[in-house]
Design a protein around this motif. Structure first.
Motif, mmCIF file in Angstrom:
data_model
loop_
_atom_site.group_PDB
_atom_site.id
_atom_site.type_symbol
_atom_site.label_atom_id
_atom_site.label_comp_id
_atom_site.label_asym_id
_atom_site.label_seq_id
_atom_site.Cartn_x
_atom_site.Cartn_y
_atom_site.Cartn_z
ATOM 1 N N SER A 1 48.020 73.520 3.867
ATOM 2 C CA SER A 1 48.668 74.273 2.788
ATOM 3 C C SER A 1 50.178 74.273 2.973
ATOM 4 O O SER A 1 50.679 74.273 4.097
ATOM 5 C CB SER A 1 48.174 75.720 2.769
ATOM 6 O OG SER A 1 46.834 75.772 2.356
ATOM 7 N N ALA A 2 50.878 74.293 1.844
ATOM 8 C CA ALA A 2 52.335 74.400 1.875
ATOM 9 C C ALA A 2 52.752 75.579 1.010
ATOM 10 O O ALA A 2 52.123 75.863 -0.003
ATOM 11 C CB ALA A 2 52.982 73.118 1.361
ATOM 12 N N ASN A 3 53.784 76.256 1.442
ATOM 13 C CA ASN A 3 54.328 77.392 0.697
ATOM 14 C C ASN A 3 55.619 76.981 0.015
ATOM 15 O O ASN A 3 56.398 76.197 0.556
ATOM 16 C CB ASN A 3 54.601 78.567 1.652
ATOM 17 C CG ASN A 3 53.333 79.147 2.218
ATOM 18 O OD1 ASN A 3 52.292 79.157 1.571
ATOM 19 N ND2 ASN A 3 53.398 79.617 3.458
ATOM 20 N N CYS A 4 55.837 77.543 -1.164
ATOM 21 C CA CYS A 4 57.060 77.290 -1.926
ATOM 22 C C CYS A 4 57.782 78.616 -2.086
ATOM 23 O O CYS A 4 57.249 79.544 -2.708
ATOM 24 C CB CYS A 4 56.710 76.684 -3.281
ATOM 25 S SG CYS A 4 58.138 76.315 -4.324
ATOM 26 N N VAL A 5 58.965 78.717 -1.506
ATOM 27 C CA VAL A 5 59.763 79.938 -1.619
ATOM 28 C C VAL A 5 61.054 79.613 -2.367
ATOM 29 O O VAL A 5 61.528 78.476 -2.339
ATOM 30 C CB VAL A 5 60.078 80.555 -0.233
ATOM 31 C CG1 VAL A 5 58.794 81.012 0.455
ATOM 32 C CG2 VAL A 5 60.845 79.593 0.655
ATOM 33 N N VAL A 6 61.601 80.611 -3.041
ATOM 34 C CA VAL A 6 62.815 80.408 -3.827
ATOM 35 C C VAL A 6 63.966 81.117 -3.139
ATOM 36 O O VAL A 6 63.883 82.313 -2.830
ATOM 37 C CB VAL A 6 62.633 80.915 -5.270
ATOM 38 C CG1 VAL A 6 63.887 80.629 -6.089
ATOM 39 C CG2 VAL A 6 61.411 80.267 -5.919
ATOM 40 N N VAL A 7 65.026 80.376 -2.902
ATOM 41 C CA VAL A 7 66.184 80.858 -2.142
ATOM 42 C C VAL A 7 67.435 80.696 -2.989
ATOM 43 O O VAL A 7 67.546 79.752 -3.777
ATOM 44 C CB VAL A 7 66.317 80.047 -0.832
ATOM 45 C CG1 VAL A 7 67.526 80.492 -0.034
ATOM 46 C CG2 VAL A 7 65.051 80.183 0.015
ATOM 47 N N GLU B 1 76.117 80.694 -8.523
ATOM 48 C CA GLU B 1 74.832 80.866 -7.844
ATOM 49 C C GLU B 1 74.136 79.519 -7.723
ATOM 50 O O GLU B 1 74.116 78.728 -8.664
ATOM 51 C CB GLU B 1 73.926 81.836 -8.615
ATOM 52 C CG GLU B 1 72.625 82.099 -7.871
ATOM 53 C CD GLU B 1 71.745 83.130 -8.560
ATOM 54 O OE1 GLU B 1 71.199 83.983 -7.864
ATOM 55 O OE2 GLU B 1 71.613 83.059 -9.800
ATOM 56 N N ARG B 2 73.578 79.274 -6.541
ATOM 57 C CA ARG B 2 72.840 78.039 -6.276
ATOM 58 C C ARG B 2 71.425 78.428 -5.861
ATOM 59 O O ARG B 2 71.239 79.226 -4.940
ATOM 60 C CB ARG B 2 73.524 77.243 -5.181
ATOM 61 C CG ARG B 2 74.943 76.857 -5.588
ATOM 62 C CD ARG B 2 75.712 76.202 -4.487
ATOM 63 N NE ARG B 2 77.079 75.898 -4.951
ATOM 64 C CZ ARG B 2 77.954 75.239 -4.242
ATOM 65 N NH1 ARG B 2 77.642 74.782 -3.040
ATOM 66 N NH2 ARG B 2 79.166 75.007 -4.733
ATOM 67 N N ILE B 3 70.440 77.866 -6.555
ATOM 68 C CA ILE B 3 69.040 78.215 -6.317
ATOM 69 C C ILE B 3 68.268 76.976 -5.897
ATOM 70 O O ILE B 3 68.473 75.891 -6.446
ATOM 71 C CB ILE B 3 68.393 78.822 -7.581
ATOM 72 C CG1 ILE B 3 69.127 80.110 -7.978
ATOM 73 C CG2 ILE B 3 66.907 79.098 -7.367
ATOM 74 C CD1 ILE B 3 68.637 80.733 -9.272
ATOM 75 N N ALA B 4 67.376 77.157 -4.931
ATOM 76 C CA ALA B 4 66.511 76.059 -4.499
ATOM 77 C C ALA B 4 65.109 76.580 -4.239
ATOM 78 O O ALA B 4 64.925 77.698 -3.751
ATOM 79 C CB ALA B 4 67.056 75.413 -3.229
ATOM 80 N N ALA B 5 64.125 75.762 -4.587
ATOM 81 C CA ALA B 5 62.747 76.000 -4.182
ATOM 82 C C ALA B 5 62.569 75.213 -2.891
ATOM 83 O O ALA B 5 62.935 74.040 -2.815
ATOM 84 C CB ALA B 5 61.782 75.509 -5.244
ATOM 85 N N ARG C 1 67.260 73.164 -7.286
ATOM 86 C CA ARG C 1 66.967 72.073 -6.368
ATOM 87 C C ARG C 1 65.564 72.283 -5.793
ATOM 88 O O ARG C 1 65.125 73.424 -5.636
ATOM 89 C CB ARG C 1 67.998 72.036 -5.243
ATOM 90 C CG ARG C 1 69.358 71.576 -5.740
ATOM 91 C CD ARG C 1 70.399 71.611 -4.664
ATOM 92 N NE ARG C 1 70.179 70.610 -3.621
ATOM 93 C CZ ARG C 1 70.953 70.509 -2.539
ATOM 94 N NH1 ARG C 1 71.971 71.343 -2.361
ATOM 95 N NH2 ARG C 1 70.711 69.581 -1.641
ATOM 96 N N VAL C 2 64.889 71.186 -5.501
ATOM 97 C CA VAL C 2 63.577 71.245 -4.851
ATOM 98 C C VAL C 2 63.714 70.542 -3.506
ATOM 99 O O VAL C 2 63.914 69.328 -3.445
ATOM 100 C CB VAL C 2 62.483 70.582 -5.717
ATOM 101 C CG1 VAL C 2 61.148 70.605 -4.974
ATOM 102 C CG2 VAL C 2 62.363 71.279 -7.062
ATOM 103 N N LEU C 3 63.631 71.329 -2.445
ATOM 104 C CA LEU C 3 63.786 70.825 -1.082
ATOM 105 C C LEU C 3 62.423 70.840 -0.408
ATOM 106 O O LEU C 3 61.771 71.891 -0.340
ATOM 107 C CB LEU C 3 64.771 71.704 -0.311
ATOM 108 C CG LEU C 3 66.132 71.951 -0.975
ATOM 109 C CD1 LEU C 3 66.952 72.959 -0.175
ATOM 110 C CD2 LEU C 3 66.890 70.640 -1.138
#
Length: 195
Positions: A71-77, A85-89, A142-144
């Protein structure tokens, strides 16, 4: 009918592109668009209905007898620089945690990075808490993806895969980690997570 050790029926995996009712609207739209340009997507991405009360990774893995590293978790930062503002998952294996204070902060090029408040993350992604997925996020985010997710080799639904959210709490997506690394716009990063 066979059941998992926790008493739940085993997950029944279906072709995700054929089941829009089992994911957030934006997730299905993004998945369909991705499948149109990458022939592997339609057959390699699966979806399974789950008990929404078991959407959190620890509960899910215990109830459905999944390996934690499948399993992988996706968090938003988010963070700010010069008023922007800069947002990434950030997607990491469930056996690790996102290195928000070092790796993510450096990648976003911000002074301080922190988790986006839940109400904003769910409202702006149009996804449910516990179901946020890298597939179908807003433009501009962004998706990291940690390189260990891309290399994940757990077996789910009979094929090497990693389990991620579907945008809702009532289901999960399963897809090869290497395919997730090819998600349009995704950036695969070494050392994005820590144990």
């Amino acid at each position: 009918m066979t059941t998992t050790p926790a008493g739940h029926p085993p997950l029944h995996w279906l072709r995700a592109v054929d089941h829009p009712e089992l994911m957030a609207t934006g997730t299905h739209a993004a998945l369909s668009g991705w499948a149109a340009v990458d022939p592997d997507v339609a057959d390699a991405v699966a979806v399974a209905r789950i008990d929404p009360a078991l959407a959190d990774t620890a509960a899910l893995t215990a109830a459905y007898d999944l390996a934690p590293d499948a399993s992988a978790n996706c968090v938003v930062v988010s963070g700010r620089r010069a008023g922007e503002e800069r947002i990434a998952a950030v997607v990491v294996l469930a056996t690790t945690r996102a290195d928000v204070n070092t790796a993510v902060k450096r990648l976003l090029d911000v002074r301080k990075a922190s988790f986006l408040p839940t109400d904003r993350a769910t409202a702006e992604s149009a996804m449910e808490y516990g179901g946020i997925t890298p597939v179908g996020l807003p433009d501009g985010w962004r998706v990291l993806i940690d390189a260990r997710v891309v290399a994940a080799g757990g077996v789910t639904g009979g094929h090497p895969a990693v389990v991620v959210g579907s945008g809702i709490r009532g289901s999960k997506l399963s897809l090869p980690g290497a395919l997730l690394g090819r998600l349009p716009g995704a950036e695969v990063v070494e050392g994005l997570a820590v144990e």
